[in-house]
Design an enzyme around this catalytic site. Structure first.
Site, PDB file in Angstrom:
ATOM      1  N   ASP A  56      64.059  54.010   9.518  1.00 46.66           N
ATOM      2  CA  ASP A  56      62.590  53.265   9.548  1.00 46.66           C
ATOM      3  C   ASP A  56      62.088  52.468   8.951  1.00 46.66           C
ATOM      4  O   ASP A  56      61.877  51.700   8.955  1.00 46.66           O
ATOM      5  CB  ASP A  56      61.494  54.968   9.085  1.00 46.66           C
ATOM      6  CG  ASP A  56      61.897  55.138   7.946  1.00 46.66           C
ATOM      7  OD1 ASP A  56      62.857  54.787   7.568  1.00 46.66           O
ATOM      8  OD2 ASP A  56      61.000  56.180   7.412  1.00 46.66           O
ATOM      9  N   HIS A 114      60.950  63.636   0.073  1.00 46.83           N
ATOM     10  CA  HIS A 114      60.188  63.793  -0.098  1.00 46.83           C
ATOM     11  C   HIS A 114      59.283  64.306  -0.813  1.00 46.83           C
ATOM     12  O   HIS A 114      58.370  64.522  -1.626  1.00 46.83           O
ATOM     13  CB  HIS A 114      59.215  62.803   0.950  1.00 46.83           C
ATOM     14  CG  HIS A 114      59.273  61.702   1.260  1.00 46.83           C
ATOM     15  ND1 HIS A 114      58.392  60.625   0.138  1.00 46.83           N
ATOM     16  CD2 HIS A 114      58.723  60.958   2.410  1.00 46.83           C
ATOM     17  CE1 HIS A 114      59.227  59.257   1.226  1.00 46.83           C
ATOM     18  NE2 HIS A 114      58.855  60.180   2.674  1.00 46.83           N
ATOM     19  N   ASP A 153      66.497  55.014   4.271  1.00 42.08           N
ATOM     20  CA  ASP A 153      65.136  55.331   4.442  1.00 42.08           C
ATOM     21  C   ASP A 153      64.126  53.842   3.904  1.00 42.08           C
ATOM     22  O   ASP A 153      64.484  53.478   2.705  1.00 42.08           O
ATOM     23  CB  ASP A 153      64.214  56.666   4.495  1.00 42.08           C
ATOM     24  CG  ASP A 153      63.371  57.052   5.172  1.00 42.08           C
ATOM     25  OD1 ASP A 153      63.296  57.266   5.975  1.00 42.08           O
ATOM     26  OD2 ASP A 153      62.803  56.397   4.557  1.00 42.08           O
ATOM     27  N   HIS A 188      61.678  54.336   3.583  1.00 40.28           N
ATOM     28  CA  HIS A 188      60.176  55.436   1.691  1.00 40.28           C
ATOM     29  C   HIS A 188      61.225  55.308   0.766  1.00 40.28           C
ATOM     30  O   HIS A 188      62.263  56.102   0.910  1.00 40.28           O
ATOM     31  CB  HIS A 188      59.782  56.297   2.286  1.00 40.28           C
ATOM     32  CG  HIS A 188      58.476  55.857   3.852  1.00 40.28           C
ATOM     33  ND1 HIS A 188      58.842  55.398   5.185  1.00 40.28           N
ATOM     34  CD2 HIS A 188      57.520  55.294   3.568  1.00 40.28           C
ATOM     35  CE1 HIS A 188      58.141  55.029   5.632  1.00 40.28           C
ATOM     36  NE2 HIS A 188      57.307  54.720   5.144  1.00 40.28           N
TER      37      HIS A 188
END
Length: 308
Positions: free
Chosen positions: A245, A125, A162, A164
């Site tokens: 995740d 991120h 991931d 996200h």
């Protein structure tokens, strides 16, 4: 050749405070899973510091200095509403980025077939000018640009599974046709980026998946779209942002992947790398917040690295 495991005790000293999901026990869960008998052949090495020169290939000096200046001498500080730092966070972040660079060096020198970096904080991120989403420096992007600068590798792919979207890696790569970023992720979900329409200069390939998507939708996205894109690109180095995740047990999202899905995608990416670049794969830990699921899924991931 061998599979290398890079980690460092300093990554446990990144203290995010009580109740924060990105906590030291995450890394302990991964390392404990990799201490069992099936992983006895891993070559275990300490992660070095990333150099300032390595960081500056992705992050402007002002960003690097701002992150390091934000670290408190005691207690906690926030660099954004979700991203907590402590006195040990800078050392951890430097080791995390340094691990990926060292792994890239080893794989490209032929000293290892592939490598996994068991480090934290995560990185995908972190945009060039912004720390966010638990991330300070974008370790996988730093490793990619290190491969180019230090080894002359031209075509580099980052695969991010991931749950996200890795907005930071996309932001770092989106104007460079020799850097391909492919991502499967839940949408809608934090950070709100990653639409299929976000294509950079033809080098960004996002496969957003709806909440409660499971194995079939995940595997279809790769088989029908993302793996063909990667084969067409023919990378000289494969980097993986390995977030766990999207697992059905994870508390921060709503996808339904199993341990076996992580073994499958890792095996597929290793097969791709075997076809295009002699198996050169470097993976680094991103998310994963249920400790039991994280341990099992990371074990499935590294098992595939060892056997492919």
């Amino acid at each position: 050749m061998t599979t290398r495991l890079y980690s460092h005790g300093a990554c446990l000293d990144h203290d995010t405070g009580p109740g924060h999901p990105e906590r030291p026990d995450r890394l302990r869960a991964v390392l404990t899973a990799l201490e069992t008998e099936p992983f006895q052949d891993l070559v275990r090495l300490e992660a070095p510091h990333a150099s300032r020169e390595q960081l500056l290939r992705v992050h402007p000096a002002a960003h690097v200095d701002r992150v390091l200046a934000a670290l408190p001498s005691e207690g906690f500080a926030r660099v954004d509403p979700d991203t907590v730092v402590s006195a040990g966070s800078g050392e951890a972040a430097l080791r995390a980025a340094g691990a990926v660079c060292a792994a890239v060096d080893a794989v490209l020198a032929g000293e290892a077939r592939n490598a996994f970096c068991a480090v934290r904080p995560p990185g995908h991120h972190a945009e060039p000018n912004r720390a966010m989403g638990f991330c300070l420096f974008n370790s996988v992007a730093v490793g990619a640009l290190h491969a180019r600068a230090a080894h002359g590798v031209t075509r580099i792919a980052v695969i991010d599974f991931d749950v996200h979207h890795g907005n930071g890696t996309q932001a770092a790569f989106q104007a460079d046709p020799d850097l391909v970023y492919v991502s499967s992720h839940q949408s809608p979900l934090y950070p709100g980026t990653g639409a299929a329409s976000e294509t950079g200069v033809g080098n960004i390939h996002n496969a957003p998946l709806p909440p409660f998507a499971g194995s079939k939708q995940f595997r279809d996205a790769y088989e029908r779209e993302l793996l063909p894109v990667l084969r067409s690109f023919a990378p000289e180095l494969v980097l993986i942002s390995a977030g766990f995740d999207a697992h059905a047990d994870d508390p921060l999202a709503n996808m339904m992947l199993s341990d076996a899905d992580y073994g499958w995608i890792t095996a597929e990416l290793c097969k791709l790398a075997n076809e295009t670049c002699g198996g050169k794969v470097v993976s680094t830990l991103e998310g994963g917040y249920d400790l039991a699921a994280l341990g099992r899924a990371s074990a499935a991931h590294v098992s595939a690295l060892l056997t492919h």
